[in-house]
Motif scaffolding. Structure first.
Motif: not given
Length: 200
Positions: A26-28, A31-37, A133-138, A142-149
């Motif tokens: 995440t570049g400086d 930091l002011g960009d919108p997020t899903p929150c 996910w919020d951070l990755a999308r904003a 890329e965002y990969e998560v295991s099925e277990e998690e």
């Protein structure tokens, strides 16, 4: 949560490392960009991740005080100046704390809420997963998560059968997602987010 209490202990290392990688990417200028929150820009998501990492670390250690007693929505989180070093360190400490067998015993506290430790550990994983996910999308990462998690979060976020219509879960009202959608999208919908959200 009853099912969560019967499942084995989990390791938070992968989730913590994933958030650390996203933070490093995440570049400086973002930091002011919108997020899903809606109430949080990228800097507030990072600040919230920093705060929850410390809170859930202390919850695992049963070290109660301001870090575990303060509800997360009591004020807008402030990103510390040293976040590029302090956040990865806190994430490492969080994962290490939950690797201790005693972390999963008895009751503990985070965000001013007391829960069985076996449930709180799963809440910690879910917080890292959803806000990761919020951070990755904003920040278009890329965002990969295991099925277990994802299954841990799915079990935690799925409303109880006797839940009243309109009841909010951990993060807010569920966003309907087709049953045929990827598991990650379904979990994000359970968290009250639109899995199709993209920065403008």
């Amino acid at each position: 949560m009853e099912n969560a209490e019967k499942t084995p202990h989990i390791d938070l290392g992968a989730a913590a490392e994933r958030v650390a990688r996203l933070a490093a990417g995440t570049g400086d200028a973002r930091l002011g960009d919108p997020t899903p929150c809606p109430a949080y820009a990228v800097r507030e998501v990072l600040a919230h991740l920093a705060g929850l990492s410390v809170a859930f670390r202390d919850a695992a250690r049963k070290e109660f005080g301001p870090t575990t007693n303060t509800p997360p929505g009591s004020s807008l989180p402030v990103l510390p100046d040293d976040w590029r070093t302090s956040l990865p360190r806190a994430l490492d400490e969080l994962a290490a704390a939950w690797r201790e067998p005693g972390a999963w015993e008895g009751d503990t506290r985070a965000g001013g809420v007391e829960l069985p430790a076996v449930v709180m550990g799963r809440v910690a994983l879910d917080e890292l997963l959803i806000h990761g996910w919020d951070l990755a999308r904003a920040t278009d990462q890329e965002y990969e998560v295991s099925e277990e998690e994802l299954r841990v979060s799915e079990a935690l976020l799925t409303p109880a059968e006797d839940a009243a219509p309109g009841d909010e879960g951990f993060f807010g009202p569920v966003v309907p997602v087709p049953a045929t959608a990827p598991l990650l999208d379904r979990v994000i919908g359970l968290s009250g987010r639109d899995p199709n959200w993209r920065p403008a």
